[in-house]
Structure formats: structure tokens, C-alpha cells
Design a protein around this motif. Structure first.
Motif, mmCIF file in Angstrom:
data_model
loop_
_atom_site.group_PDB
_atom_site.id
_atom_site.type_symbol
_atom_site.label_atom_id
_atom_site.label_comp_id
_atom_site.label_asym_id
_atom_site.label_seq_id
_atom_site.Cartn_x
_atom_site.Cartn_y
_atom_site.Cartn_z
ATOM 1 N N LYS A 245 0.792 -1.245 0.186
ATOM 2 C CA LYS A 245 -0.004 0.024 0.169
ATOM 3 C C LYS A 245 0.835 1.258 -0.019
ATOM 4 O O LYS A 245 1.802 1.459 0.729
ATOM 5 C CB LYS A 245 -1.056 -0.217 1.265
ATOM 6 C CG LYS A 245 -2.027 1.165 1.059
ATOM 7 C CD LYS A 245 -2.983 0.761 2.295
ATOM 8 C CE LYS A 245 -4.062 1.829 2.236
ATOM 9 N NZ LYS A 245 -4.820 1.641 1.091
ATOM 10 N N THR A 246 0.457 2.293 -0.768
ATOM 11 C CA THR A 246 1.319 3.505 -1.134
ATOM 12 C C THR A 246 0.599 4.733 -0.483
ATOM 13 O O THR A 246 1.432 5.719 -0.399
ATOM 14 C CB THR A 246 1.769 3.661 -2.408
ATOM 15 O OG1 THR A 246 0.731 3.795 -3.222
ATOM 16 C CG2 THR A 246 2.575 2.519 -3.001
ATOM 17 N N GLN A 247 -0.740 4.530 -0.262
ATOM 18 C CA GLN A 247 -1.418 5.836 0.145
ATOM 19 C C GLN A 247 -2.347 5.357 1.322
ATOM 20 O O GLN A 247 -3.120 4.029 1.024
ATOM 21 C CB GLN A 247 -2.147 6.578 -0.924
ATOM 22 C CG GLN A 247 -1.482 7.009 -2.051
ATOM 23 C CD GLN A 247 -0.842 8.453 -1.627
ATOM 24 O OE1 GLN A 247 -1.363 9.065 -0.720
ATOM 25 N NE2 GLN A 247 0.335 8.802 -2.187
ATOM 26 N N LEU A 248 -2.318 6.159 2.372
ATOM 27 C CA LEU A 248 -3.140 5.740 3.695
ATOM 28 C C LEU A 248 -4.207 6.986 4.024
ATOM 29 O O LEU A 248 -3.450 7.805 4.413
ATOM 30 C CB LEU A 248 -2.612 5.110 4.646
ATOM 31 C CG LEU A 248 -3.552 4.771 5.842
ATOM 32 C CD1 LEU A 248 -4.469 3.757 5.789
ATOM 33 C CD2 LEU A 248 -2.541 4.457 7.289
ATOM 34 N N VAL A 249 -5.450 6.975 3.684
ATOM 35 C CA VAL A 249 -6.167 8.108 4.323
ATOM 36 C C VAL A 249 -6.799 7.730 5.567
ATOM 37 O O VAL A 249 -7.911 7.046 5.369
ATOM 38 C CB VAL A 249 -7.329 8.678 3.115
ATOM 39 C CG1 VAL A 249 -7.966 9.848 3.610
ATOM 40 C CG2 VAL A 249 -6.295 8.649 1.818
ATOM 41 N N ILE A 250 -6.770 8.514 6.392
ATOM 42 C CA ILE A 250 -7.141 8.520 7.933
ATOM 43 C C ILE A 250 -8.073 9.644 7.930
ATOM 44 O O ILE A 250 -7.821 10.857 8.120
ATOM 45 C CB ILE A 250 -6.173 8.473 8.894
ATOM 46 C CG1 ILE A 250 -5.162 7.412 8.883
ATOM 47 C CG2 ILE A 250 -6.880 8.223 10.307
ATOM 48 C CD1 ILE A 250 -4.103 7.566 9.452
ATOM 49 N N ALA A 251 -9.525 9.210 7.860
ATOM 50 C CA ALA A 251 -10.367 10.419 8.124
ATOM 51 C C ALA A 251 -11.326 10.580 9.207
ATOM 52 O O ALA A 251 -11.673 9.426 9.843
ATOM 53 C CB ALA A 251 -11.505 10.300 6.958
ATOM 54 N N ILE A 252 -11.160 11.663 10.284
ATOM 55 C CA ILE A 252 -11.790 11.802 11.410
ATOM 56 C C ILE A 252 -12.986 12.971 11.107
ATOM 57 O O ILE A 252 -12.737 14.030 10.737
ATOM 58 C CB ILE A 252 -10.913 12.373 12.341
ATOM 59 C CG1 ILE A 252 -9.480 11.276 12.583
ATOM 60 C CG2 ILE A 252 -11.352 12.594 13.804
ATOM 61 C CD1 ILE A 252 -8.280 11.707 13.356
ATOM 62 N N GLY A 253 -14.019 12.273 11.388
ATOM 63 C CA GLY A 253 -15.546 13.302 11.378
ATOM 64 C C GLY A 253 -16.004 13.665 12.587
ATOM 65 O O GLY A 253 -16.164 12.920 13.655
ATOM 66 N N CYS A 254 -16.731 14.776 12.356
ATOM 67 C CA CYS A 254 -17.614 15.056 13.460
ATOM 68 C C CYS A 254 -18.750 15.528 12.748
ATOM 69 O O CYS A 254 -18.865 15.394 11.335
ATOM 70 C CB CYS A 254 -17.077 16.264 14.358
ATOM 71 S SG CYS A 254 -16.538 17.825 13.519
ATOM 72 N N THR A 255 -19.743 16.310 13.127
ATOM 73 C CA THR A 255 -20.988 16.787 12.455
ATOM 74 C C THR A 255 -20.510 17.730 11.365
ATOM 75 O O THR A 255 -21.130 17.394 10.078
ATOM 76 C CB THR A 255 -21.895 17.391 13.510
ATOM 77 O OG1 THR A 255 -22.165 16.581 14.685
ATOM 78 C CG2 THR A 255 -23.468 17.776 12.599
ATOM 79 N N GLY A 256 -20.037 18.776 11.691
ATOM 80 C CA GLY A 256 -19.812 19.900 10.670
ATOM 81 C C GLY A 256 -18.376 19.905 10.003
ATOM 82 O O GLY A 256 -18.033 20.601 9.180
ATOM 83 N N GLY A 257 -17.492 19.081 10.789
ATOM 84 C CA GLY A 257 -16.049 19.004 10.092
ATOM 85 C C GLY A 257 -15.354 20.391 10.483
ATOM 86 O O GLY A 257 -14.281 20.838 9.694
ATOM 87 N N LYS A 258 -15.745 21.108 11.653
ATOM 88 C CA LYS A 258 -15.038 22.421 11.798
ATOM 89 C C LYS A 258 -14.487 22.530 13.263
ATOM 90 O O LYS A 258 -13.581 22.927 13.373
ATOM 91 C CB LYS A 258 -16.567 23.517 12.048
ATOM 92 C CG LYS A 258 -16.059 24.812 12.380
ATOM 93 C CD LYS A 258 -17.151 25.686 12.194
ATOM 94 C CE LYS A 258 -16.795 27.183 12.422
ATOM 95 N NZ LYS A 258 -18.137 27.992 12.679
ATOM 96 N N HIS A 259 -14.808 21.557 14.410
ATOM 97 C CA HIS A 259 -14.442 21.783 15.662
ATOM 98 C C HIS A 259 -13.695 20.608 15.930
ATOM 99 O O HIS A 259 -12.523 20.438 16.066
ATOM 100 C CB HIS A 259 -15.605 22.191 16.579
ATOM 101 C CG HIS A 259 -16.112 23.560 16.301
ATOM 102 N ND1 HIS A 259 -17.514 23.631 16.004
ATOM 103 C CD2 HIS A 259 -15.638 24.799 16.753
ATOM 104 C CE1 HIS A 259 -17.700 24.851 15.938
ATOM 105 N NE2 HIS A 259 -16.627 25.723 16.149
ATOM 106 N N ARG A 260 -14.503 19.463 16.435
ATOM 107 C CA ARG A 260 -13.917 18.318 16.927
ATOM 108 C C ARG A 260 -13.066 17.607 16.200
ATOM 109 O O ARG A 260 -11.863 17.212 16.472
ATOM 110 C CB ARG A 260 -15.174 17.258 17.557
ATOM 111 C CG ARG A 260 -15.799 18.093 18.721
ATOM 112 C CD ARG A 260 -17.093 17.177 19.083
ATOM 113 N NE ARG A 260 -18.082 17.514 18.052
ATOM 114 C CZ ARG A 260 -19.282 16.828 17.793
ATOM 115 N NH1 ARG A 260 -19.705 16.029 18.993
ATOM 116 N NH2 ARG A 260 -20.274 17.142 16.888
ATOM 117 N N SER A 261 -13.263 17.414 14.905
ATOM 118 C CA SER A 261 -12.498 16.466 13.943
ATOM 119 C C SER A 261 -11.431 17.215 13.640
ATOM 120 O O SER A 261 -10.099 16.512 13.455
ATOM 121 C CB SER A 261 -13.578 16.367 12.811
ATOM 122 O OG SER A 261 -13.837 17.312 11.961
ATOM 123 N N VAL A 262 -11.534 18.918 13.346
ATOM 124 C CA VAL A 262 -10.320 19.355 13.033
ATOM 125 C C VAL A 262 -9.444 19.315 14.513
ATOM 126 O O VAL A 262 -7.959 19.179 14.166
ATOM 127 C CB VAL A 262 -10.617 20.723 12.753
ATOM 128 C CG1 VAL A 262 -9.152 21.888 12.774
ATOM 129 C CG2 VAL A 262 -11.413 20.842 11.562
#
Length: 295
Positions: A245-262
């Protein structure tokens, strides 16, 4: 002298990469016929001492356009190694869905499927190029790379002589209400944490602001989550690498993508930045979307 064989999937960006390497000082040849490779290498190495130490070397594209002759390449490369003609293989790859999209946008036919479906040609090409990918010194996945990012990776390898990172990690924050990122490999939901959106003085801020970071990381659950997530990722990374594998995308989400996930994406990025064997980037996909919508 640096002798680079540039190969990979059709549509993965070989033409762009060759132009970039030419700008770096390489003598570049596109679509060299395979029967000429050994003679070309001999001439290149014979002229190398007189060319000056400042010259980068030679880069040539050999790919599926050689047709049935491609089967001769493995034997020729072995003969070159036996003669002391050292070389590096740079393989450009991309996800099948991305390659199909690129072909549709350019309205070109795949070299292995001139009258058929593009995905069939891609599948056959992967099979025929498998031996080159397995021997490659550098594999770059261009699926989600900007042109400048590809240029930076090539310069890091061939100009700056930095250690090649075979696995590149993207840490991304996002908002569930805008959809899960299509290219995410690992998705984590941090909506279990208290939401700064409901705190009047924090609502207009983002996870890039210290006040929001202090609020989100003020809960023990945030630190426990971050610690366990880091441990799991460190466990997975060498195993992903061993599988190619050469690319790994780790996505962290909250409701609007503005506070907690950032906030958590930034914290995870900082934690992973101590790892030296992997490339690392971060992106906040939805951080400004609420503002654009007037919310």
C-alpha cells in the motif's frame, strides 16, 4: 550517473513526471523501444564520465505501449544488472476509479482496450506490469496528488536525495453532514465528544483555534481516544507497507467538520509526525463550509 526507468499505469501521470524530471536536468526519452534499452544504457554509461558531475542522469519511459515486447524487459534488466549497469525503477500508479475518470475526461482510449471498456484495459495492464511494480524502487500513487505535490515528491527523491517514503499518510478531518470522504481508508467518528458548536464563544471558531483545542482536549475521552488511535495506526502501518500500500487516508469526522474533527486530526498529525519512515500530510476538508453556507 542516475539511470531511471519511468513506468506505470497509463493515465497515472508519466508524461507529467517526465517533464518534471527534464526540468531537474535529466536527459529524458519517452517510449523507448525495449530492444534498444541495453544499447542505450551502454551509450549512456560510456558518456557519463565526460558529461560532468553536475548532470542528473537519464530518465526514460518504458510502458505498455511496447506491446508484446514488454515480456523481454525482465531478461534485459537482469542482463544490465549482470554488466553492472545500475538503474532505478520509478512506478506511477493510481486507483482504478481515478484512471477511468481521467480517461473519460480526456476522451482517449486505453492502449489495451482501443474498442472496449477502459476498466478491462486497466485490469489487463496491471497484470502485464505486475513484475515491474514488484521490482520498483519507488512507487508513487498519484490518485490524489496535485501536480505540485508530485513535483515535490520527485524532487525529494532525485534532487534532495531524501529517504523515500513508500507509504504516504493523509490525516483528514471532515463533516458527516457533507458525506464521508470517498477515498478514506480508515474512518473514525468523534461525535461522542461534547460539541463546541453549542458554546456561544466557540461556535464561530474552528479546531485551528486554541480556545476550541483546549475545550475539546479538556476531556479525558479525547486523550484516551487519541492514544488508542495512535497505537492502532502504528500497528497497521508496517503491515500496510508489506502489502504494497502506498497511500493511507485516515478520516476523522464530526458533525460539521469544523471543531472536534479538526482538533483531533491536528492532534493525530502531531503524534504521527515523530514517525520517520512515512510521508505525512493533513487536510481539513470541510472546515470552512459552514461559513460559506451562512451558518
Amino acid at each position: 550517473m542516475e539511470f531511471v526507468i519511468l513506468t506505470g499505469m497509463s493515465g497515472a501521470g508519466k508524461s507529467q513526471a517526465l517533464k518534471m524530471m527534464e526540468d531537474m536536468g535529466f536527459l529524458c526519452v519517452d517510449n523507448l523501444p525495449i530492444p534498444l534499452l541495453e544499447k542505450f544504457a551502454d551509450l549512456a554509461y560510456q558518456s557519463a564520465p565526460a558529461s560532468g558531475s553536475g548532470e542528473m542522469g537519464v530518465a526514460l519511459v518504458i510502458d505498455i505501449r511496447n506491446g508484446d515486447r514488454l515480456g523481454e524487459l525482465e531478461t534485459i534488466l537482469e542482463q544490465m544488472s549482470d554488466l553492472g549497469r545500475s538503474y532505478k525503477i520509478l512506478f506511477l500508479d493510481a486507483e482504478d476509479s481515478v484512471l477511468v475518470k481521467r480517461y473519460k475526461e480526456t476522451r482517449r482510449s486505453h492502449p489495451l482496450a482501443p474498442n472496449g471498456r477502459v476498466d478491462g484495459g486497466i485490469s489487463l495492464e496491471r497484470e502485464k506490469l505486475g513484475f515491474l511494480k514488484s521490482q520498483a524502487d519507488y512507487i508513487i500513487d498519484t490518485s490524489h496528488l496535485l501536480t505540485r505535490e508530485l513535483n515535490a515528491q520527485l524532487r525529494n527523491i532525485f534532487v534532495n536525495k531524501q529517504t523515500y517514503k513508500s507509504l504516504n499518510i493523509m490525516v483528514m478531518s471532515f463533516g458527516f453532514k457533507y458525506g464521508i470522504p470517498a477515498d478514506a481508508d480508515l474512518v473514525f467518528d468523534v461525535r461522542f465528544l461534547p460539541n463546541p458548536f453549542y458554546i456561544d464563544n466557540l461556535k464561530p471558531l474552528t479546531g485551528e483555534d486554541e480556545e476550541v483545542q483546549n475545550y475539546v482536549m479538556g476531556f479525558e475521552d479525547s486523550h484516551v481516544f487519541l492514544s488508542k488511535l495512535k497505537d492502532m495506526i502504528e500497528f497497521l502501518l508496517p503491515r500496510y507497507t508489506s502489502e504494497g500500500k502506498t497511500q493511507l487516508v485516515i478520516a476523522i469526522g464530526c458533525t460539521g467538520g469544523k471543531h472536534r474533527s479538526v482538533t483531533l486530526a491536528n492532534a493525530l498529525y502531531d503524534k504521527l509526525s515523530t514517525l520517520k519512515d512515512y510521508g505525512l500530510r493533513k487536510e481539513h476538508r470541510d472546515i470552512g463550509k459552514d461559513a460559506l453556507r451562512g451558518k
